[in-house]
Design a protein around this motif. Structure first.
Motif, PDB file in Angstrom:
ATOM      1  N   ASP A   3       0.815  -1.216   0.000  1.00  0.00           N
ATOM      2  CA  ASP A   3       0.000   0.000   0.000  1.00  0.00           C
ATOM      3  C   ASP A   3       0.851   1.269   0.000  1.00  0.00           C
ATOM      4  N   GLU A   4       1.996   1.225   0.647  1.00  0.00           N
ATOM      5  CA  GLU A   4       2.844   2.413   0.734  1.00  0.00           C
ATOM      6  C   GLU A   4       3.764   2.587  -0.477  1.00  0.00           C
ATOM      7  N   GLU A   5       3.655   1.694  -1.447  1.00  0.00           N
ATOM      8  CA  GLU A   5       4.493   1.760  -2.658  1.00  0.00           C
ATOM      9  C   GLU A   5       4.163   3.024  -3.453  1.00  0.00           C
ATOM     10  N   ASN A   6       5.188   3.780  -3.809  1.00  0.00           N
ATOM     11  CA  ASN A   6       5.005   5.020  -4.565  1.00  0.00           C
ATOM     12  C   ASN A   6       5.055   4.822  -6.070  1.00  0.00           C
ATOM     13  N   GLY A   7       5.578   3.692  -6.516  1.00  0.00           N
ATOM     14  CA  GLY A   7       5.697   3.452  -7.944  1.00  0.00           C
ATOM     15  C   GLY A   7       6.850   4.226  -8.546  1.00  0.00           C
ATOM     16  N   TYR A   8       6.823   4.403  -9.865  1.00  0.00           N
ATOM     17  CA  TYR A   8       7.878   5.085 -10.608  1.00  0.00           C
ATOM     18  C   TYR A   8       7.309   6.375 -11.199  1.00  0.00           C
ATOM     19  N   LYS A   9       8.141   7.406 -11.269  1.00  0.00           N
ATOM     20  CA  LYS A   9       7.704   8.661 -11.878  1.00  0.00           C
ATOM     21  C   LYS A   9       7.415   8.425 -13.357  1.00  0.00           C
ATOM     22  N   LYS A  10       6.354   9.061 -13.829  1.00  0.00           N
ATOM     23  CA  LYS A  10       5.949   8.823 -15.221  1.00  0.00           C
ATOM     24  C   LYS A  10       6.948   9.373 -16.222  1.00  0.00           C
ATOM     25  N   ASN A  11       7.835  10.298 -15.822  1.00  0.00           N
ATOM     26  CA  ASN A  11       8.812  10.838 -16.769  1.00  0.00           C
ATOM     27  C   ASN A  11       9.909   9.825 -17.096  1.00  0.00           C
ATOM     28  N   LEU A  12       9.899   8.669 -16.427  1.00  0.00           N
ATOM     29  CA  LEU A  12      10.856   7.605 -16.737  1.00  0.00           C
ATOM     30  C   LEU A  12      10.386   6.722 -17.892  1.00  0.00           C
ATOM     31  N   GLU A  20      -1.156  11.247 -20.662  1.00  0.00           N
ATOM     32  CA  GLU A  20      -0.294  12.048 -19.792  1.00  0.00           C
ATOM     33  C   GLU A  20      -1.045  12.723 -18.650  1.00  0.00           C
ATOM     34  N   GLU A  21      -2.196  13.298 -18.917  1.00  0.00           N
ATOM     35  CA  GLU A  21      -2.955  14.009 -17.885  1.00  0.00           C
ATOM     36  C   GLU A  21      -3.632  13.064 -16.894  1.00  0.00           C
ATOM     37  N   ASP A  22      -3.920  11.852 -17.315  1.00  0.00           N
ATOM     38  CA  ASP A  22      -4.645  10.901 -16.465  1.00  0.00           C
ATOM     39  C   ASP A  22      -3.728  10.051 -15.596  1.00  0.00           C
ATOM     40  N   LEU A  23      -2.461  10.020 -15.914  1.00  0.00           N
ATOM     41  CA  LEU A  23      -1.526   9.129 -15.249  1.00  0.00           C
ATOM     42  C   LEU A  23      -0.626   9.893 -14.289  1.00  0.00           C
ATOM     43  N   GLU A  24      -0.552   9.426 -13.037  1.00  0.00           N
ATOM     44  CA  GLU A  24       0.330  10.062 -12.056  1.00  0.00           C
ATOM     45  C   GLU A  24       1.652   9.315 -11.937  1.00  0.00           C
ATOM     46  N   ARG A  25       1.592   7.995 -11.845  1.00  0.00           N
ATOM     47  CA  ARG A  25       2.782   7.162 -11.662  1.00  0.00           C
ATOM     48  C   ARG A  25       2.558   5.813 -12.327  1.00  0.00           C
ATOM     49  N   VAL A  26       3.661   5.081 -12.505  1.00  0.00           N
ATOM     50  CA  VAL A  26       3.607   3.720 -13.033  1.00  0.00           C
ATOM     51  C   VAL A  26       3.984   2.785 -11.895  1.00  0.00           C
TER      52      VAL A  26
END
Length: 97
Positions: A3-12, A20-26
């Motif tokens: 649950d605390e996983e932040n994922g990867y920044k979408k600029n990667l 682009e507008e709908d996605l925060e992280r991968v």
């Protein structure tokens, strides 16, 4: 995924403009999914030994994963010491409830 996983920044990643507008992280990169799918195929081939494999796909949501998994199994089957017969079939479920 924890649950605390932040994922990867979408600029990667190469993200299509219309997402682009709908996605925060991968959370799970495509390459990781492919790697785990290949590992699953190897595990299946090892566990099944020389037994006939019956692969059953639940349509419609599972088709892409199923196709990728079968591609890995077929590649292992062709490059292995012995060929294992594989039967493929599909089912459609009326409701997931």
């Amino acid at each position: 995924i924890r649950d605390e996983e932040n994922g990867y920044k979408k600029n990667l990643f190469c993200i299509p403009k219309h997402y682009e507008e709908d996605l925060e992280r991968v959370f799970i990169p495509h390459g990781l999914i492919l790697d785990r799918t290949e590992r699953l195929a190897r595990d299946i081939m090892q566990d099944m030994g020389s037994h006939h494999i019956v692969a059953l796909c639940v349509l419609k949501g599972g088709y892409k994963f199923f196709a990728d998994l079968l591609d890995h199994i077929k590649a292992l089957n062709q490059n292995g010491d012995k060929s294992v017969p594989i039967t493929v079939d599909f089912v459609r479920i009326k409701s997931y409830c």
